[in-house]
Design an enzyme around this catalytic site. Structure first.
Site, mmCIF file in Angstrom:
data_model
loop_
_atom_site.group_PDB
_atom_site.id
_atom_site.type_symbol
_atom_site.label_atom_id
_atom_site.label_comp_id
_atom_site.label_asym_id
_atom_site.label_seq_id
_atom_site.Cartn_x
_atom_site.Cartn_y
_atom_site.Cartn_z
ATOM 1 N N ARG A 233 3.253 -0.068 3.153
ATOM 2 C CA ARG A 233 3.919 0.033 4.445
ATOM 3 C C ARG A 233 2.902 -0.229 5.542
ATOM 4 N NH1 ARG A 233 7.711 -0.618 1.951
ATOM 5 N NH2 ARG A 233 9.669 0.587 1.806
ATOM 6 N N GLU A 262 6.256 -4.900 12.154
ATOM 7 C CA GLU A 262 6.881 -6.078 11.550
ATOM 8 C C GLU A 262 8.372 -6.199 11.851
ATOM 9 O OE1 GLU A 262 8.111 -5.117 7.033
ATOM 10 O OE2 GLU A 262 5.963 -4.968 7.402
#
Length: 338
Positions: A233, A262
């Protein structure tokens, strides 16, 4: 019943259709779930989402108001979901607790090998018929130290490959994995792992305690010629601190399949737009940094397992059953999540 699926990739669509064939119809959308797209789900009892969906309280309220009763996330992570809000609204939320750990572990190794042996730079050169070896020297991994943060299924799979390379193994986790210990892994504290590892790889979930696990202090503790890989992550790494570390000429290479900001970028074509994320843009300028768009999980086997589990979660919800993948069941949070 017709199920609405957000954020469906082109290669994923036929697998999703086939898995639900004979059971339910699936309306697959390539758009991701957020506050703007949530109204599309009106009158759909079951909504399936991808890893970058926005399942904040506001979005959940919109879904519940439109008649949604169950959210089936096609991912393991759930840091994007407000579970308490889902419980308060009486929703059920399922995820995919596990799929092919080999998909992510093998991709993490692909990143590590690519940055160690400068494969992207080499490929760009040879396309231009430049066959020099200047600046392409890598290092043998045999005898060097791999530091594995998180030794669950994926971390264990990564460790087995590292063992095959003949690497010394250091691990960090809340509890030791006996299978990793059998391979010779020594569990140590974070400070020692960062200081001794030649290759640091991240395989822990993103929770409050692990956010920016790799921060400025951790990066400062790492060897100047270390390799950092993150296929878990994005929020595990302080990207701004990483930029400063790279600007100082430190780290042999960095491989990132995830990035902390992101959402709204990864899985989209932004090639004709101005990307305003200065940190990501700066990371892209370093020749020893390789960034991919959250594709570590993206194999036939892993996506197939993800979809099969999603089908099971939906069927169990409709039948009034629960299973280990359910994070919220009809407004009830498991005791561990309260």
């Amino acid at each position: 019943m017709e199920i609405l699926a957000f954020g469906v990739q082109a290669d994923e669509r036929p697998l999703l259709d086939a898995a639900f064939a004979g059971r339910h119809q699936v309306r697959s959308l390539d758009v991701f779930l957020n506050r703007d797209t949530a109204p599309i789900a009106q009158h759909y009892e079951v909504v399936s989402t991808s890893v970058n969906a926005d399942l904040s309280a506001e979005v959940l309220q919109s879904l519940a108001a439109g008649g949604t009763k169950m959210i089936a996330q096609r991912a393991t992570g759930f840091n994007n979901i407000d579970l308490q809000a889902a419980a308060d609204l009486g929703l059920s939320v399922g995820r995919v607790a596990s799929y092919s750990p080999f998909a992510v572990a093998e991709f993490a190794w692909a990143l590590a090998l690519a940055v160690n042996r400068h494969l992207v730079r080499a490929a760009h050169r040879t396309r231009n018929f430049d066959f020099r070896l200047d600046g392409l020297m890598g290092r043998d991994l045999r005898g060097r130290t791999a530091g594995v943060l998180g030794t669950g299924r994926i971390g264990e799979a990564f460790t087995r490959i590292a063992h095959g390379f003949g690497m010394r193994l250091l691990g960090w986790d809340a509890s030791e994995n006996p299978r990793c210990v059998e391979l010779g892994m020594q569990y140590v504290g974070l400070e020692r792992l960062f200081a001794e590892a030649d290759l640091v790889t991240l395989h822990v979930p993103l929770v409050a305690a692990t956010r920016h696990l790799v921060d400025a202090a951790a990066l400062a503790a790492m060897k100047d010629d270390a390799i950092l890989i993150n296929s878990s992550r994005g929020g595990l790494v302080d990207a701004a601190a990483l930029v400063e570390t790279l600007k100082a000429g430190r780290l042999t290479g960095v491989g990132l399949d995830v990035y902390e900001e992101e959402a709204g970028l990864f899985f989209f074509d932004k090639s004709l737009e101005v990307v305003s994320d200065d940190t990501l843009a700066r990371l892209m300028t370093f020749s020893n940094v390789l960034i991919t768009s959250h594709q570590a999980y993206f194999t036939e086997e892993a996506v197939g397992r993800i979809i099969d589990t999603t089908v099971r979660n939906v069927e169990d919800h409709l039948a009034g059953r629960t299973n280990d993948n359910m994070l919220v069941t009809r407004g009830q949070l498991p005791a561990a999540a309260r």
